[in-house]
Design an enzyme around this catalytic site. Structure first.
Site, PDB file in Angstrom:
ATOM      1  N   CYS A  99      -1.218  -1.981   8.167  1.00 57.09           N
ATOM      2  CA  CYS A  99      -1.184  -2.032   6.701  1.00 57.09           C
ATOM      3  C   CYS A  99      -2.250  -1.076   6.172  1.00 57.09           C
ATOM      4  O   CYS A  99      -3.424  -1.218   6.485  1.00 57.09           O
ATOM      5  CB  CYS A  99      -1.461  -3.458   6.238  1.00 57.09           C
ATOM      6  SG  CYS A  99      -1.949  -3.579   4.519  1.00 57.09           S
ATOM      7  N   CYS A 103      -1.253   0.145  -1.443  1.00 56.19           N
ATOM      8  CA  CYS A 103      -0.069  -0.085  -2.281  1.00 56.19           C
ATOM      9  C   CYS A 103      -0.282  -1.188  -3.311  1.00 56.19           C
ATOM     10  O   CYS A 103       0.359  -1.172  -4.369  1.00 56.19           O
ATOM     11  CB  CYS A 103       1.126  -0.465  -1.419  1.00 56.19           C
ATOM     12  SG  CYS A 103       1.102   0.237   0.215  1.00 56.19           S
ATOM     13  N   THR A 190      -5.726  -7.859   0.427  1.00 60.28           N
ATOM     14  CA  THR A 190      -5.532  -6.691   1.277  1.00 60.28           C
ATOM     15  C   THR A 190      -6.445  -5.547   0.844  1.00 60.28           C
ATOM     16  O   THR A 190      -6.392  -5.108  -0.306  1.00 60.28           O
ATOM     17  CB  THR A 190      -4.057  -6.243   1.179  1.00 60.28           C
ATOM     18  OG1 THR A 190      -3.237  -7.300   1.650  1.00 60.28           O
ATOM     19  CG2 THR A 190      -3.789  -5.002   1.997  1.00 60.28           C
ATOM     20  N   GLU A 257      -7.851  -8.215   5.362  1.00 64.35           N
ATOM     21  CA  GLU A 257      -7.646  -9.228   4.327  1.00 64.35           C
ATOM     22  C   GLU A 257      -8.923 -10.035   4.143  1.00 64.35           C
ATOM     23  O   GLU A 257      -9.573 -10.374   5.140  1.00 64.35           O
ATOM     24  CB  GLU A 257      -6.506 -10.189   4.706  1.00 64.35           C
ATOM     25  CG  GLU A 257      -5.192  -9.876   4.039  1.00 64.35           C
ATOM     26  CD  GLU A 257      -4.435  -8.720   4.662  1.00 64.35           C
ATOM     27  OE1 GLU A 257      -3.662  -8.067   3.949  1.00 64.35           O
ATOM     28  OE2 GLU A 257      -4.614  -8.465   5.861  1.00 64.35           O
ATOM     29  N   HIS A 292       5.993  -5.061  -5.173  1.00 66.84           N
ATOM     30  CA  HIS A 292       5.452  -5.233  -3.821  1.00 66.84           C
ATOM     31  C   HIS A 292       6.550  -5.629  -2.831  1.00 66.84           C
ATOM     32  O   HIS A 292       6.455  -5.329  -1.640  1.00 66.84           O
ATOM     33  CB  HIS A 292       4.300  -6.240  -3.819  1.00 66.84           C
ATOM     34  CG  HIS A 292       3.283  -5.909  -2.758  1.00 66.84           C
ATOM     35  ND1 HIS A 292       2.706  -4.677  -2.627  1.00 66.84           N
ATOM     36  CD2 HIS A 292       2.775  -6.658  -1.739  1.00 66.84           C
ATOM     37  CE1 HIS A 292       1.885  -4.681  -1.585  1.00 66.84           C
ATOM     38  NE2 HIS A 292       1.920  -5.857  -1.022  1.00 66.84           N
ATOM     39  N   TYR A 296       7.605  -3.379   0.784  1.00 71.52           N
ATOM     40  CA  TYR A 296       7.799  -3.818   2.171  1.00 71.52           C
ATOM     41  C   TYR A 296       9.028  -3.158   2.810  1.00 71.52           C
ATOM     42  O   TYR A 296       9.140  -3.127   4.027  1.00 71.52           O
ATOM     43  CB  TYR A 296       7.939  -5.348   2.227  1.00 71.52           C
ATOM     44  CG  TYR A 296       6.601  -6.070   2.142  1.00 71.52           C
ATOM     45  CD1 TYR A 296       5.523  -5.516   1.480  1.00 71.52           C
ATOM     46  CD2 TYR A 296       6.429  -7.322   2.734  1.00 71.52           C
ATOM     47  CE1 TYR A 296       4.313  -6.170   1.406  1.00 71.52           C
ATOM     48  CE2 TYR A 296       5.221  -7.982   2.661  1.00 71.52           C
ATOM     49  CZ  TYR A 296       4.163  -7.404   1.996  1.00 71.52           C
ATOM     50  OH  TYR A 296       2.969  -8.060   1.926  1.00 71.52           O
ATOM     51  N   CYS A 299       6.749   0.138   4.066  1.00 70.99           N
ATOM     52  CA  CYS A 299       5.636   0.050   5.022  1.00 70.99           C
ATOM     53  C   CYS A 299       6.040  -0.649   6.309  1.00 70.99           C
ATOM     54  O   CYS A 299       5.708  -0.202   7.402  1.00 70.99           O
ATOM     55  CB  CYS A 299       4.433  -0.631   4.375  1.00 70.99           C
ATOM     56  SG  CYS A 299       4.516  -2.430   4.268  1.00 70.99           S
ATOM     57  N   GLU A 455       2.438 -11.334   7.523  1.00 65.49           N
ATOM     58  CA  GLU A 455       2.516 -10.805   6.162  1.00 65.49           C
ATOM     59  C   GLU A 455       3.964 -10.546   5.757  1.00 65.49           C
ATOM     60  O   GLU A 455       4.306 -10.623   4.575  1.00 65.49           O
ATOM     61  CB  GLU A 455       1.694  -9.528   6.030  1.00 65.49           C
ATOM     62  CG  GLU A 455       1.476  -9.195   4.559  1.00 65.49           C
ATOM     63  CD  GLU A 455       0.715  -7.928   4.338  1.00 65.49           C
ATOM     64  OE1 GLU A 455       0.959  -6.962   5.073  1.00 65.49           O
ATOM     65  OE2 GLU A 455      -0.110  -7.900   3.423  1.00 65.49           O
TER      66      GLU A 455
HETATM   67 FE1  SF4 Z   1      -0.059  -3.206   3.270  1.00 63.55          FE
HETATM   68 FE2  SF4 Z   1       2.566  -2.864   3.162  1.00 63.55          FE
HETATM   69 FE3  SF4 Z   1       1.316  -4.206   1.214  1.00 63.55          FE
HETATM   70 FE4  SF4 Z   1       1.030  -1.537   1.520  1.00 63.55          FE
HETATM   71  S1  SF4 Z   1       2.925  -2.654   0.967  1.00 63.55           S
HETATM   72  S2  SF4 Z   1      -0.572  -3.008   1.103  1.00 63.55           S
HETATM   73  S3  SF4 Z   1       1.049  -1.339   3.734  1.00 63.55           S
HETATM   74  S4  SF4 Z   1       1.522  -4.783   3.373  1.00 63.55           S
HETATM   75 FE    FE Z   2       0.993  -7.054   1.352  1.00 62.99          FE
END
Ligand code: SF4
Ligand code: FE
Length: 493
Positions: A99, A103, A190, A257, A292, A296, A299, A455
Site C-alpha cells: 500500500c 490515495c 494509512t 497504519e 476509495h 481498490y 492498487c 484491508e
Molecule cells: Fe493503500 Fe490502496 Fe488505499 Fe492507496 S487505495 S491508500 S494503495 S489501500
Molecule cells: Fe485503504
C-alpha cells in the site's frame, strides 16, 4: 513544484510528528527499520511522477492553478482523469507490492471539494473557499495528505452521542472566535506518519443532536496535541533483525497504519470544511468511500500482478509449470485480478461531474468493485499458496541458509544442508527460490498482507457497507418494471 523522492524524505525530517511504537517514543522515525519501507513506498509516488514514460498517468494539470502537479493531488476533471487514477494506482501497486498510502488524501480532496461546494450553496458557509486555498497549498508544495475518516466507534449499537465515552467519535469540544478545538481519534490510518497534513472527515451519516461530530478540517500532522501509535503488522520485527533481506520478502517497501490521537487540537477557521452541518456528513462519507472503493480496483490489482508473477515463478522453480492444473490456477488468478481492474475502470468510465465540477465515479459500480475486492484477493492468495507449496511457511531462516556451522558427518554446514535439501528445478538457485516464497509469504500473510488481504476486506468500508450502497443504488423497482413489461403484466399496478 514536483518534489523528488529525496526531497520528500528530507521534508519528513522537518516535521515534529510524535510517534510511539512498542510502548516507546520513536524520535528518528524516518530511519526506523519498521517504518522506513512505508516511507520508501510513498516516495515511489514522487519517483514515478518524474519519469517521462509515466507522465500522463502520474501527473495532471491543476484546475486550480494551471500548473503541472502530481496526480495524487488532482481534482478529477474528466472520466479520463478517473481512469488514469486507477491506472496510476495499478502501476504503483506493481512497483511496490504494498500500500503506497497516498490515495486516501487524493480521495479526500475530491470528496471534500464537491461536498463543501454543496454545503456552501445551501448554508452560505465559506468551506469551499477554505478547502480550495488549502488544496492550492498542497498542490504547490506537492505534499502528502492523510484522508482520515474511521473513528474508533466504541459500542457499535450506539451512535456518537450515546457512547459511554464521548471521545470514541472525534468531536468538537470547544468553539472559539478564531476556530475550534477537537478531541478524539482516527484509527487504521494509512500513511499518517508519512503525511505532511491530515484531512479529517466524519465516519458516518449524522443526524440532529450530533452537531459536535459533524466536523471536517485540515491540520498539519505535527500540530500541537496530535500523536500517533504505530499499528503492528504480522512479521514486523523481522525488519529489526541484523542484515535482514530474504526473510523480509519485500525489503524495500511496505504499508503503514496507525492510531492518530487528537488530544484537544486547535483548528483555525480557515482550515474548517464542515462544522455542525449534520445533514452533509453522509454526503462526505459516501463520496470519500466511493472514491476509495474505486481506488481498490487499481492498487490491489497492481499488488495482485506481483503475486501472480511470484506464483508463476514458484511454479517454474518447483518444476511444476507444465502441470495443467497449475497453469489453470494462474489463469484463474489472472481472471479474478482483471475482473477487479475491469470494475475499477468501469466505475471511472461511467463517472459524471459533480455540482462543483470535479468528476465522481459511478457509485454503484464503485461499490460492486470493492465488494469483489472483499473476496477475490482471498481466492488469489489461496491459489498462490496452493502453487507455492508448504515450504513458504516451513522454510528455515536466511541465517540458516548462510550459516557455516558444521553439522554433518562429512563437514557439511547448516547452509550446505539447507541448499542441498531445498534445491529444486535447475532454473533457480535455492536463494532465488527462497526469495520468491518469502515474497508470497509477505503478501499473503506477512507485513504486506495488511494491505493486500485484510484491508481488501475492511479498507474503504467492510463488505456490508457496500451491500447497503448496492441496495440503495441498485434500483430494484425499475428492474421489476422491466420484468413486468416482458412478462405482460400491467405496469400500472
Ligand atoms: Fe493503500 Fe490502496 Fe488505499 Fe492507496 S487505495 S491508500 S494503495 S489501500
Ligand atoms: Fe485503504
Amino acid at each position: 513544484m514536483l518534489m523528488t523522492p529525496a526531497e520528500y524524505v528530507e521534508s519528513l525530517r522537518k516535521l515534529n510528528t510524535r510517534v510511539y511504537m512498542f510502548g516507546e517514543k520513536v524520535d528518528n522515525w524516518v530511519d526506523h527499520p519498521i517504518i522506513r519501507p512505508s516511507i520508501n513506498c510513498v516516495a515511489i509516488t514522487y519517483a514515478l511522477a518524474q519519469d517521462p514514460q509515466y507522465e500522463e498517468m502520474m501527473t495532471a494539470t491543476s484546475n486550480l492553478t494551471g500548473e503541472k502537479i502530481n496526480r495524487f493531488g488532482h481534482l478529477h476533471q474528466s472520466t479520463q482523469d478517473l481512469v488514469n487514477k486507477v491506472k496510476m494506482q495499478r502501476l504503483c501497486g506493481q512497483k511496490t507490492a504494498s500500500c503506497f498510502q497516498r490515495c486516501v488524501g487524493m480521495d479526500a480532496f475530491n470528496a471534500v471539494y464537491s461536498t463543501t461546494f454543496e454545503i456552501d450553496e445551501k448554508c452560505g458557509t465559506n468551506y469551499h473557499k477554505n478547502f480550495v486555498e488549502f488544496l492550492k497549498y498542497v498542490q504547490e508544495k506537492d505534499l502528502v495528505v492523510d484522508g482520515a475518516m474511521t473513528d474508533p466507534k466504541g459500542d457499535r449499537s450506539k451512535g456518537p452521542s450515546d457512547q459511554a465515552d464521548p471521545d470514541l467519535f472525534l468531536r468538537i469540544v470547544e468553539r472559539r472566535e478564531d476556530g475550534i478545538v477537537v478531541r478524539g481519534a482516527k484509527c487504521h490510518q494509512t500513511g499518517s506518519i508519512n503525511s505532511h497534513e491530515h484531512i479529517i472527515m466524519p465516519t458516518i451519516a449524522l443526524s440532529e443532536g450530533d452537531e459536535d461530530y459533524a466536523v471536517s478540517f485540515a491540520c498539519p500532522s505535527d500540530a500541537e496535541g496530535i500523536y500517533m501509535i504505530y499499528g503492528r503488522q504480522s512479521c514486523d520485527t523481522r525488519k529489526l533483525e541484523e542484515d535482514a533481506d530474504i526473510d523480509l520478502g519485500n525489503k524495500r517497501f511496505g504499508g503503514q497504519e496507525v492510531l492518530v490521537v487528537f488530544d484537544d487540537v486547535f483548528i483555525p477557521n480557515d482550515r474548517i470544511f464542515l462544522c455542525g452541518e449534520t445533514e452533509f456528513a453522509g454526503m462526505m462519507v459516501e463520496r470519500f468511500a466511493g472514491y476509495h472503493r474505486q481506488s481498490y480496483g487499481g492498487c490491489k490489482v497492481g499488488v495482485g500482478d506481483v503475486l501472480i508473477g511470484a506464483a508463476g515463478l514458484a511454479a517454474d522453480y518447483n518444476g511444476a509449470n507444465k502441470a495443467s492444473h497449475v497453469k489453470d490456477k494462474l489463469i484463474e488468478m489472472t481472471h479474478l485480478n482483471e475482473t477487479l481492474y475491469a470494475c475499477g475502470i468501469a466505475c471511472s468510465a461511467e463517472g459524471a461531474p459533480t455540482k462543483a465540477g470535479n468528476y465522481q465515479i459511478d457509485l454503484l459500480l464503485a461499490n460492486v468493485c470493492k465488494q469483489n475486492v472483499t473476496r477475490f484477493p482471498y481466492e488469489i492468495v489461496r491459489l498462490a499458496e496452493d502453487i507455492a507449496g508448504g515450504l513458504m511457511v516451513t522454510m528455515p531462516s536466511e541465517k540458516d541458509f548462510k550459516s557455516d556451522m558444521v553439522v554433518g558427518k562429512n563437514g557439511e554446514t547448516i547452509g550446505d544442508v539447507c541448499n542441498k535439501y531445498f534445491a529444486a528445478a535447475p532454473v533457480c538457485t535455492t536463494e532465488e527460490r527462497a526469495r520468491i516464497l518469502r515474497l508470497i509469504e509477505n503478501i499473503c500473510l506477512g507485513t504486506a498482507a495488511v494491505g493486500y488481504r485484510t484491508e481488501s476486506m475492511h479498507g474503504a468500508g467492510s463488505p456490508q457497507a457496500q451491500r447497503i450502497m448496492i441496495a440503495r443504488q441498485g434500483n430494484l423497482e425499475a428492474k421489476k418494471e422491466l420484468a413486468k413489461v416482458i412478462a405482460g403484466i400491467n405496469t400500472a399496478k
